[in-house]
Design a protein around this motif. Structure first.
Motif, PDB file in Angstrom:
ATOM      1  N   GLU A 165       0.837  -1.195  -0.039  1.00  0.00           N
ATOM      2  CA  GLU A 165       0.015  -0.017  -0.015  1.00  0.00           C
ATOM      3  C   GLU A 165       0.910   1.334   0.044  1.00  0.00           C
ATOM      4  O   GLU A 165       0.529   2.320  -0.716  1.00  0.00           O
ATOM      5  CB  GLU A 165      -0.908  -0.043   1.140  1.00  0.00           C
ATOM      6  CG  GLU A 165      -1.978  -1.017   0.872  1.00  0.00           C
ATOM      7  CD  GLU A 165      -2.884  -1.391   2.110  1.00  0.00           C
ATOM      8  OE1 GLU A 165      -2.638  -0.339   3.426  1.00  0.00           O
ATOM      9  OE2 GLU A 165      -3.581  -2.344   2.209  1.00  0.00           O
ATOM     10  N   SER A 166       2.027   1.137   0.814  1.00  0.00           N
ATOM     11  CA  SER A 166       2.933   2.381   0.851  1.00  0.00           C
ATOM     12  C   SER A 166       4.229   1.894   1.250  1.00  0.00           C
ATOM     13  O   SER A 166       4.264   0.727   1.851  1.00  0.00           O
ATOM     14  CB  SER A 166       2.362   3.503   1.953  1.00  0.00           C
ATOM     15  OG  SER A 166       2.216   2.842   3.032  1.00  0.00           O
TER      16      SER A 166
ATOM     17  N   HIS B 272       0.217  -0.887  -6.825  1.00  0.00           N
ATOM     18  CA  HIS B 272       1.054   0.303  -7.192  1.00  0.00           C
ATOM     19  C   HIS B 272       2.115  -0.290  -8.244  1.00  0.00           C
ATOM     20  O   HIS B 272       3.170   0.800  -8.675  1.00  0.00           O
ATOM     21  CB  HIS B 272       1.985   0.706  -5.997  1.00  0.00           C
ATOM     22  CG  HIS B 272       1.016   1.459  -5.001  1.00  0.00           C
ATOM     23  ND1 HIS B 272       0.187   2.454  -5.450  1.00  0.00           N
ATOM     24  CD2 HIS B 272       0.839   1.261  -3.485  1.00  0.00           C
ATOM     25  CE1 HIS B 272      -0.239   2.830  -4.271  1.00  0.00           C
ATOM     26  NE2 HIS B 272      -0.077   2.162  -3.239  1.00  0.00           N
TER      27      HIS B 272
ATOM     28  N   ASP C 205       6.093   0.894  -8.705  1.00  0.00           N
ATOM     29  CA  ASP C 205       6.443   1.952  -7.591  1.00  0.00           C
ATOM     30  C   ASP C 205       6.202   0.584  -6.377  1.00  0.00           C
ATOM     31  O   ASP C 205       7.091   0.725  -5.258  1.00  0.00           O
ATOM     32  CB  ASP C 205       5.328   2.883  -7.252  1.00  0.00           C
ATOM     33  CG  ASP C 205       5.753   4.109  -8.235  1.00  0.00           C
ATOM     34  OD1 ASP C 205       7.013   4.189  -8.493  1.00  0.00           O
ATOM     35  OD2 ASP C 205       4.712   4.814  -8.387  1.00  0.00           O
ATOM     36  N   GLY C 206       5.501  -0.158  -6.239  1.00  0.00           N
ATOM     37  CA  GLY C 206       5.117  -1.054  -5.355  1.00  0.00           C
ATOM     38  C   GLY C 206       6.264  -2.038  -5.195  1.00  0.00           C
ATOM     39  O   GLY C 206       6.753  -2.437  -4.108  1.00  0.00           O
TER      40      GLY C 206
END
Ligand code: PEP
Ligand code: MN
Length: 337
Positions: A105-106, A142, A145-146
């Protein structure tokens, strides 16, 4: 076909048989065992081949491989395959535990949960960057980026990264960041993807298709093995049945069945297998009791707010309890965790 060599067969005799197999239009694969060498001849089995190979010097006997999945079959290789990627080892005495959120998620989320999971005994970190979602309107991951966030979590913890690759054209980029390439249930029979993962040089984590038979599952693994990649982990994640009390039905009999039929290690995913968090720890214990070589479990600090699969995701404290229980079960079946 399997050509069993005498325990004292010489290098020359082994290469002679290997060359002979190539000349017959079959692919030879030399498997050096503890006690003797066997040479697999992969390809179409034709009448007369046994008679052609058996008289060669150094040969004890030639046996047909009965299973349609030749390279995956335990007829070919009796010794268990151990898959290794950094911190992760699946197929040895120690049970591997791949844990993490359904989706990355982040960066903060994945680094924080990775630290917690590492401290609690996980040996691999999962998290989807490319997400196969039933609805096109759901969070799709993502993506690159993930993958970068996962790589940061690995740098921080040393945990091996297991993440899904959904398309052959993504294999290169996922392989750049991941340690193990996951092929999801929905892609188990995507033969181009299987082939691309087979050629990637990275270990593969193959999930059982939700409506696949064991034979189809092992033939899917065969596609990866056939590209020269012998690092394949099988994952039972449940199948679709008439039953609705769980998201899928988790057939644990597939663990001992697969272990009899193949040398590849077998992992169980009780998260997707049940779809319900309270059922995850008991089914994890049952999987270990049934002989599973590893677990894949979805864990999130706040499952209620997870971007995907919250209902089947356990908290770190539930994971901690699960690990303690699983350790006791592992000991009872002569494994460690
Ligand atoms: C997952 O591991 O998040 C996943 C999508 O699993 P499956 O392919 O088994 O549904
Ligand atoms: Mn999931």
């Amino acid at each position: 076909m399997i050509v069993v060599m005498k325990p004292d067969a010489t290098e020359d005799q082994i290469s002679h048989v290997r060359d002979h197999i190539s000349q017959l239009g079959l692919q030879p694969q030399v498997i050096v065992g503890r006690h003797q060498t066997v040479i697999a001849a992969i390809g179409e089995e034709r009448p007369g081949l046994v008679e052609t190979l058996e008289p060669s010097p150094g040969v004890v006997k030639v046996l047909p491989i009965m299973a349609p999945y030749k390279r995956a079959s335990s007829e070919l290789k009796a010794e268990r395959t151990v898959v290794r990627a950094r911190s992760l080892e699946i197929g040895g005495k120690r049970i591997g535990v791949i844990a993490g959120p359904c989706s990355v998620e982040s960066e903060g989320q994945i680094v924080s949960i990775a630290r917690t999971l590492k401290a609690l005994g996980a040996t691999g970190l999962r998290g989807g960057a490319y997400k196969p979602r039933t609805s096109p309107y759901s969070f799709q991951g993502h993506k690159v980026d993930g993958l970068k966030m996962l790589a940061t979590a690995r740098d921080e913890t040393g945990l091996a990264i297991v993440t899904e690759v959904m398309a052959p054209e993504h294999v290169a980029v996922v392989a750049e960041y991941a340690d193990v390439l996951q092929i999801g249930a929905r892609n188990m029979q995507n033969y181009q993807l299987l082939t691309a993962v087979g050629e990637s040089g990275k270990p593969a984590f193959l999930k059982r298709g939700m409506a696949s038979t064991m034979e189809e599952f092992l033939l899917a693994a065969e596609y990866i093995l056939d590209r020269g990649n012998d690092q394949v982990i099988l994952c039972e994640r449940g199948v679709r049945t008439f039953e609705e009390h769980t998201r899928f039905t988790l057939p644990l009999a597939s663990v001992p069945y697969l272990q009899a039929k193949t040398h590849l290690p077998v992992v169980v995913d009780p998260s997707h297998g049940t779809g319900k968090a309270p059922l995850v720890p008991p089914m994890a214990r049952a999987a270990i009791a049934a002989g599973a070589d590893g677990l894949m479990v979805e864990v999130h600090e706040d499952p209620e707010h997870a971007m995907s699969d919250g209902a089947q995701t356990i908290t770190p404290s539930a994971f901690e309890r699960m690990m303690a229980e699983c350790r006791r079960v592992a000991e009872a079946v002569d494994r460690s965790l």
